[in-house]
Design an enzyme around this catalytic site. Structure first.
Site, PDB file in Angstrom:
ATOM      1  N   LYS A  37       0.829  -1.199   0.000  1.00 41.99           N
ATOM      2  CA  LYS A  37       0.000   0.000   0.000  1.00 41.99           C
ATOM      3  C   LYS A  37       0.876   1.266   0.000  1.00 41.99           C
ATOM      4  O   LYS A  37       2.036   1.225   0.404  1.00 41.99           O
ATOM      5  CB  LYS A  37      -0.879   0.027   1.253  1.00 41.99           C
ATOM      6  CG  LYS A  37      -1.928  -1.064   1.329  1.00 41.99           C
ATOM      7  CD  LYS A  37      -2.674  -0.989   2.662  1.00 41.99           C
ATOM      8  CE  LYS A  37      -3.751  -2.061   2.748  1.00 41.99           C
ATOM      9  NZ  LYS A  37      -4.876  -1.797   1.841  1.00 41.99           N
ATOM     10  N   ARG A  55     -10.342 -11.580   1.732  1.00 43.03           N
ATOM     11  CA  ARG A  55     -11.173 -12.661   1.179  1.00 43.03           C
ATOM     12  C   ARG A  55     -10.449 -14.006   1.227  1.00 43.03           C
ATOM     13  O   ARG A  55     -11.086 -15.054   1.269  1.00 43.03           O
ATOM     14  CB  ARG A  55     -11.584 -12.294  -0.247  1.00 43.03           C
ATOM     15  CG  ARG A  55     -10.434 -12.186  -1.226  1.00 43.03           C
ATOM     16  CD  ARG A  55     -10.797 -11.360  -2.458  1.00 43.03           C
ATOM     17  NE  ARG A  55     -10.854  -9.937  -2.155  1.00 43.03           N
ATOM     18  CZ  ARG A  55     -11.157  -8.991  -3.048  1.00 43.03           C
ATOM     19  NH1 ARG A  55     -11.459  -9.332  -4.293  1.00 43.03           N
ATOM     20  NH2 ARG A  55     -11.188  -7.726  -2.700  1.00 43.03           N
TER      21      ARG A  55
END
Length: 498
Positions: free
Chosen positions: A264, A338
């Protein structure tokens, strides 16, 4: 903070000896002959007090009123939202005054849901994080006394639920707010164990060897890059017969998310400590359950790990095998939530749940779609979706149903595995939900994307504790349905926080 509720008229409130007194004045107010009633009546007549929600008039040492500091606050028709607005407006003054004991009294009989709004609003405004501060500015408010003109069993029950929710929300905030080095997967597991011991529900914490034995290759792939060992937390609350199918809650527990190899940007990366807010909300729900002791069964699953860019970290393009046997091409290591949730959803099948709900700070796309007002709701069952939407309205913890059209799944096709873990920018919140749906076909399933609602940034940076309120109202609706068939048992709620 401790909570009390008591029958209290305005005449009785004049004798109350709290440090501060808030009087919520709604339309239809009828004045008596006591000092508070006369104060309100004169203020309304002089137009010094408006009944618009959030309008405040402060008074000090009024003859005939024992509390030295008094705030009259307009709350319009006294709806839950208006009561929340009114108390949110006055609570900064209460904090500035450093009052220890606060009484909030309704000048007229409140709508029952307004009682919940009052408890949750004061608890929200008085929360202070102190865990890692060397000289913490502790919470000044130690007691909230709520006064209502008459105390019916329905109002008492609403109060009990609200106080349990407030304590659960505080647990969720506490763990989400902690820096990642003070909320590692190991510490999260220890917190769950401690909570279960105090509340007498069962808790098992699995480590890497046990998770490997289960075949959770997707979950394990995310943890590979961190020196902090993963933990898989399994909590079981049994409030009724074992023959009753449980609701399974699955909370995303990424205790820090760098993005892994797909790292990020540095700006605001500190806020990725909040990436375990789903897990924190499950802990909060179990705190509330332990206080209310409802006649339902609930299982909480928390896959907890860090997502770090170590030399052993999973790489873009790697293919892993999930617990379900489905293979996954990991195109973006920053879509890791996920990957841990899918194995937990497969694990949930063994409980044969009546419903499974995962809670996750999953996608920035959901923040773009819904902002910070409503959580994203995805569901394969219309009844489940409606129940969650209704629970959100009751808790003032709103969600909004999003689509699950099969066409969205096309974006997840892979040439090298059964499914890819990302599908591009377009419809990112939906494609993430479509990925999870593949692993939740054995039960009615819902997914709450709380990326926009789990915490606030900027000057107000901190966890919100959402969606503990929504989940508790949903779970308690199962108890209500069960009690329509079975004679209800009496229950008393302890109303003091740890």
């Amino acid at each position: 903070m401790n909570f009390e509720i008591t029958p209290l008229t305005l005449a009785g409130a004049c004798q109350d000896k709290s440090d501060a007194l808030i009087v919520l004045v709604s339309e239809g107010f009828l004045a008596g002959k006591d000092a508070l009633s006369l104060l309100i009546a004169h203020a309304l007549e002089a137009k010094d007090l408006e009944l618009k929600a959030g309008k405040i008039l402060a008074a000090y040492r009024v003859p005939g009123i024992h509390s030295p500091k008094i705030w009259l606050v307009g709350c319009a028709q006294g709806t839950p939202v208006q009561v929340k607005t009114a108390l949110s407006a006055v609570m900064p003054a209460i904090k500035s005054a450093q009052s220890k004991k606060l009484t909030v009294v309704f000048a007229s009989a409140p709508q029952t849901p307004a009682v919940q709004a009052a408890i949750l609003t004061v608890a929200e405004a008085s929360y202070v994080y102190t865990t890692t501060q060397s000289k913490p500015v502790g919470r000044s408010l130690s007691l909230l006394k709520l006064g209502v003109p008459s105390l019916s069993p329905v109002v008492q029950k609403t109060f009990d639920i609200a106080t349990a929710m407030a304590m659960g929300i505080e647990v969720a905030k506490e763990w989400a707010n902690r820096p990642a080095n003070h909320a590692t997967p190991t510490l999260l597991g220890e917190a769950a164990k401690a909570l279960s011991k105090a509340a007498k529900f069962s808790c098992e914490v699995l480590g890497p060897k046990e998770v490997d034995k289960l075949g959770m290759g997707s979950f394990m792939s995310v943890a590979k890059g961190s020196r902090e060992p993963l933990r898989f937390i399994v909590m079981k609350y049994q409030g009724t017969a074992k023959t009753q199918a449980p609701v399974v809650l699955v909370g995303k527990g990424i205790t820090f998310d760098t993005g892994g190899i797909s790292i990020k940007p540095a700006a605001e990366m500190d806020e990725m400590k909040f990436d375990m807010s789903g897990a924190a909300s499950v802990l909060g729900v179990f705190k509330s359950l332990s206080l209310l002791k409802p006649a339902i069964n609930v299982v909480g699953l928390i896959p907890a790990c860090e997502n770090m860019p170590d030399g052993l970290a999973v790489k873009p393009g790697d293919v892993v095998t999930s617990m379900s046997g489905q293979t996954i091409e990991i195109l973006n290591t920053d879509a890791e939530g996920r990957l841990v949730l899918c194995d937990a959803l497969t694990y949930a099948e063994r409980f044969k749940p009546k419903a499974g709900i995962d809670i996750a700070t999953l996608t920035g796309a959901c923040v773009v779609a819904l902002g910070a007002v409503r959580s994203g709701l995805f569901a394969t069952d219309d009844g489940l979706a409606h129940a969650l939407e209704q629970a959100g309205e009751q808790a003032m913890d709103l969600c909004w149903r999003m689509p699950l059209d099969e066409d969205y799944a096309d974006a997840l096709k892979s040439n090298f595995a059964d499914v890819a873990n990302v599908g591009g920018r377009a419809g990112g919140a939906v494609t993430a939900a479509k990925f999870l749906q593949r692993f939740a076909k054995a039960f009615a399933w819902a997914h709450l994307d709380i990326a926009g609602t789990a915490w606030k940034g900027g000057a107000a940076k901190g966890a919100t504790g959402r969606p503990v309120g929504l989940l508790m109202h949903y779970l308690l609706s199962h108890e209500s349905a069960h009690q329509n068939k079975v004679s209800p048992s009496s229950r008393k709620v302890k109303s003091d926080a740890d």
